[in-house]
Design a protein around this motif. Sequence first.
Motif, short mmCIF file in Angstrom:
data_model
loop_
_atom_site.label_atom_id
_atom_site.label_comp_id
_atom_site.label_asym_id
_atom_site.label_seq_id
_atom_site.Cartn_x
_atom_site.Cartn_y
_atom_site.Cartn_z
N HIS A 1 85.30 44.51 40.15
CA HIS A 1 84.70 45.67 39.85
C HIS A 1 85.45 46.89 39.54
O HIS A 1 86.18 47.54 40.22
CB HIS A 1 83.81 46.26 41.19
CG HIS A 1 82.81 47.19 40.46
ND1 HIS A 1 81.87 47.09 39.52
CD2 HIS A 1 82.49 48.60 40.67
CE1 HIS A 1 81.04 48.02 39.39
NE2 HIS A 1 81.67 48.97 40.13
N SER B 1 80.27 44.28 44.92
CA SER B 1 80.59 45.08 46.30
C SER B 1 81.28 44.35 47.42
O SER B 1 81.19 44.76 48.66
CB SER B 1 79.83 46.17 46.51
OG SER B 1 79.87 47.30 45.54
N ASP C 1 84.66 42.81 44.20
CA ASP C 1 83.99 42.01 43.22
C ASP C 1 83.01 42.76 42.63
O ASP C 1 82.40 44.12 43.21
CB ASP C 1 83.52 40.65 43.23
CG ASP C 1 82.61 40.43 44.45
OD1 ASP C 1 81.63 41.45 44.82
OD2 ASP C 1 82.11 39.43 44.99
N ASP C 2 81.99 42.32 41.61
CA ASP C 2 80.86 42.98 40.96
C ASP C 2 79.82 43.46 41.96
O ASP C 2 79.14 44.40 41.79
CB ASP C 2 80.46 42.15 39.77
CG ASP C 2 81.22 42.65 38.54
OD1 ASP C 2 81.92 43.59 38.47
OD2 ASP C 2 81.16 41.72 37.82
#
Length: 435
Positions: free
Chosen positions: A94, A108, A105-106
């Motif tokens: 992210h 969280s 990552d996207d």
Amino acid sequence: MAAKRFHDGYEKDPDQPEAKRMRRLPSFSTVIREAMMQKHLQNLFRLLEPLFRRVVQEELQAGLALSPRYIEKLPQIPPVERPTWKLAFRNPPHPPIFTGSKIEDDNSNPLEVILVDMGIGSPSALPQALRIELVPLFGDFPPDDLEDWAADEFQKGIVKPREGKRPLLTGEVSLTMRDGRATVSELQFTDNSSWVRCRKFRIGVRVVPGSYNSARILEAMTKAFVVRDHRGELYRKHYPPVLGDDVWRLEKIGKGGTFHRKLAQHHVKSIQEFLRLLMVKPDELRAILGDGMTDRMWEATTSHAKTCLPGDKVYAYSGSHGTIYVNSIFNLVKVEFGGVEYPLHQLNKAEASYVQHLMREAYEHRNTLQEADAVLLHSHAANNVTLMHNAAHAAPADPTVWLPGPEVDFQADEVPVPQPNYGFQWPGQMYNMAG
């Protein structure tokens, strides 16, 4: 006998005709043409040289290939091995990514590495555990956006830290993959990406060389991204923002910028105050920001602000003939007239106008509101819409609604509302009070 006459180059030779003795100097245009022609020839030779070399080389190789002795000496190149498995990241990192900050990552969540069967294109697993490692890669690897590469090419794409610096990627860079997956709980960069040629990094993952002796497993990598210095994190926007954030955490509002100063002058310093003013007096908020904020910027800023979660707190404000309940950002939760709850979408024009008046009064006294039972917010979540939205649907042809005088008889389906001579404008108009 006449003496022999000697003469130098400056004297005229009587034995030579006049035309031969007087040489003309070339004109300037002739010199330029000859120089340009010579340059063109040189460029032509430079362009043709690789072609001649390739043709000669191909002819030599074709001739040598017919020689059995040459064929015996040719090295035997093994066929390229097509990987059966490949590593992959379940979700991308992210952005933005700052030095020293944990990479997630996207969603969280920690990064997760999985094993994929290239034959069927779905996650799979091997019976034995795999030792894998995460490495920093140049953002422009692989060249030409290739989807396959050799192991030695991947090795060349790994970024080495600058001299005197710590390893570029730290944290859980060495993991054991079991059942086809491994979770990277802690990972961060120690240096920014501004010093590499492409200005970007990737995160790559591979099987530790020498730890696996079966068919090759193709390495994985993320998309290229910029790694910023951690000092830039002090100015980053929050996604989503929280109520207590400074207002410059919103899109299009820079810290210390023009919009930030204008809002501070009107005591709008937090995102909660920004949202409250947006819900109750959007025209006033728009006027504070001024013409410098375009419609597109306004849309970006307000959309970002609305992603903020309001929390569970509910506040009550009572007037002479009714009570309203609002949440932390002045979304209307519940309306009561005479102790009886009225659905927001069923309010008539006069009731909606009075509720709007209470909303503005509650906003003016926002620092003294009393917190109500938070259960109200959940029990009436379906009615959690703003007054502005309700009023827009109930607006009459004439945008000004004058409440009736004190001698009005109400129908059975109406409730008494206060009767002062107030004039209220509907959304998009200014609010006025007379008397």
